[in-house]
Design an enzyme around this catalytic site. Sequence first.
Site, mmCIF file in Angstrom:
data_model
loop_
_atom_site.group_PDB
_atom_site.id
_atom_site.type_symbol
_atom_site.label_atom_id
_atom_site.label_comp_id
_atom_site.label_asym_id
_atom_site.label_seq_id
_atom_site.Cartn_x
_atom_site.Cartn_y
_atom_site.Cartn_z
ATOM 1 N N LYS A 221 15.506 -1.776 -24.490
ATOM 2 C CA LYS A 221 14.830 -3.011 -24.879
ATOM 3 C C LYS A 221 13.415 -3.094 -24.303
ATOM 4 O O LYS A 221 13.046 -2.366 -23.381
ATOM 5 C CB LYS A 221 15.658 -4.221 -24.445
ATOM 6 N N ARG A 255 26.605 -2.350 -23.188
ATOM 7 C CA ARG A 255 26.371 -2.137 -24.628
ATOM 8 C C ARG A 255 25.133 -1.248 -24.760
ATOM 9 O O ARG A 255 24.038 -1.654 -24.369
ATOM 10 C CB ARG A 255 26.162 -3.474 -25.337
#
Length: 278
Positions: A221, A255
Amino acid sequence: MTINCKGALIDFSTPKVMGVLNVTPDSFFDGGKHNSQDAILEQTEKMISEGATFIDLGAYSSRPGAADVSENEEIDRLLPAIEIILKEFPKALLSIDTFRSKVAETCVNAGAAIINDIAAGDLDSEMFATIAKLQVPYIMMHMKGNPQNMQEKTGYHNITKEVNLHLSEKVKKVKDLGVNDIIIDPGFGFAKTLEENYELMQHLEMLHIFDLPILVGISRKSMIYKLLKTSAKDALNGTSALNTIALQKGAQLLRVHDVKEAMECIAISEQLKATVSL
C-alpha cells in the site's frame, strides 16, 4: 481464538495468511492480471501451495478514487472465479471482498466461506442481517465514506480510539443478531493519511480489547511506497517489515499479495515468541 468456516475450525493461535486474488481490471497492484481461467487457477494454486489459509476474491477495486462497479457486474466477475476455483480446489476457503449484501449472499450460496466487508455495513443496510442469516464468518473493516471519497475524510483527534469506538459499535450490532465468527480490520489506507496509518499501527495492540482476531492488510500500500519513495511494485520489502511489526503487536491474519513472504514473517515471529517463553 477460532472461527468456523464451513464446518472447519480455524485456529488463530498461530497467525494465518489470506492471499489476495483480484478479478478486476483496475486494482492498484494486480489489476487485470487474473482475468482468465488459467491465470486465476495458477495464482490460486500458488497461494495455497505457499501456505495461504484463505483466498480473498475481489471484483470491486477499493483503491482511492476507483470507478464504481454495478452490483450485477461485480457478481458476474465473481461467480465464474468461485466456480472454477472450487472445482479445482474443493477445500479452498474463499473470502469475498464486498460491501453489498446481495453479492455476499450470492457468493456464499455459490460456495464462498467468508465475507470481507470494507464498510462494516455502512454501505448496505442489509449486510448485517444477511450475514446473520448466512451464518458465515464476517470481516468488518473501519472506513469513512466510500472508495470514491474516503481520502477526503481523513483527520482524527485520536485515530486509535476512534477506530476502536467505531468497531465496538459494529461488533455489538452483529453480535446482537447472532453473528459470532467476527474478524476486525482497522482499515489501513482507508480514509487515513500516511501519518495516521503509522499512528494506528503503533497502537495496534489496543484492538485486542475485543478479543477477536485482527486482520492487517497493508500489502504494497501507499503507506509503504510513499514513505520509501518507491512504487507498489517495489514495496515487498517494506510490506514484510511492516507485517512483522503487525505480528509482534498481535495481528492474527495477514491479507497479502505475496503469500510466501508473509508466511516467512510468521515463522520468524513465532520463533521469537517461542524463544521468549523458554
